[in-house]
Write a protein that holds these residues in place. Structure first.
Motif, PDB file in Angstrom:
ATOM      1  N   CYS A 201       7.244   4.003   2.296  1.00 39.04           N
ATOM      2  CA  CYS A 201       6.051   4.780   2.033  1.00 39.04           C
ATOM      3  C   CYS A 201       4.847   4.134   3.084  1.00 39.04           C
TER       4      CYS A 201
ATOM      5  N   CYS B 177       7.917   9.860  -1.931  1.00 41.23           N
ATOM      6  CA  CYS B 177       7.516   8.829  -2.664  1.00 41.23           C
ATOM      7  C   CYS B 177       7.236   8.892  -4.040  1.00 41.23           C
TER       8      CYS B 177
ATOM      9  N   CYS C 196       2.925   7.726  -4.747  1.00 44.33           N
ATOM     10  CA  CYS C 196       1.899   8.664  -4.525  1.00 44.33           C
ATOM     11  C   CYS C 196       2.615   9.879  -4.120  1.00 44.33           C
TER      12      CYS C 196
END
Ligand SMILES: [Zn+2]
Length: 130
Positions: free
Chosen positions: A81, A107, A110
């Motif tokens: 990420c 991801c 997040c």
């Protein structure tokens, strides 16, 4: 100019304190400036990058992150990420013949995701978690 590196804990505390003061901070650079100002109240020579602050804010779940993207033409898709450094999960779909086709990556830590045309984060909006 010599800098000192603040501890993770000091940065995390400063982020939490900025988020509770401001509620919403609508750019990574602004968050960086506010956090640096806060930690420099303790030690003038402290320095920390916008990127390290962003990663700590996301990894320690101090913020809700809203991302705005622009699409990059070409270029490799990231394995990790670009926001928080976590491993990305493959987004896939079944095909008619029972195989799978990759649609993109996302991801779990997040909210970053990308399709096969690479999404590049263009703007971050941080808001305090309720
Ligand atoms: Zn992430």
């Amino acid at each position: 100019m010599a800098y000192k590196i603040p501890s993770k804990e000091e940065i995390v505390n400063a982020i939490a304190s900025c988020m509770s003061d401001y509620g919403v901070i609508n750019s990574q650079h602004k968050l960086g400036d506010l956090v640096r100002k806060k930690i420099q109240e303790k030690e003038q020579l402290y320095h920390v990058s916008d990127e390290r602050i962003r990663r700590l804010a996301v990894n320690h779940r101090l913020v809700d992150l809203e991302l705005k993207y622009k699409e990059a033409r070409g270029g490799r898709l990231p394995h990790k990420c670009p926001i928080c450094g976590s491993k990305l999960n493959r987004l896939k779909n079944m095909t008619i013949d029972g195989g799978t086709v990759t649609l993109g990556y996302s991801c779990q830590t997040c909210k970053y995701w990308t399709g096969l045309n690479k999404n590049v984060p263009a703007r971050y909006v941080f808001s305090s978690r309720r």
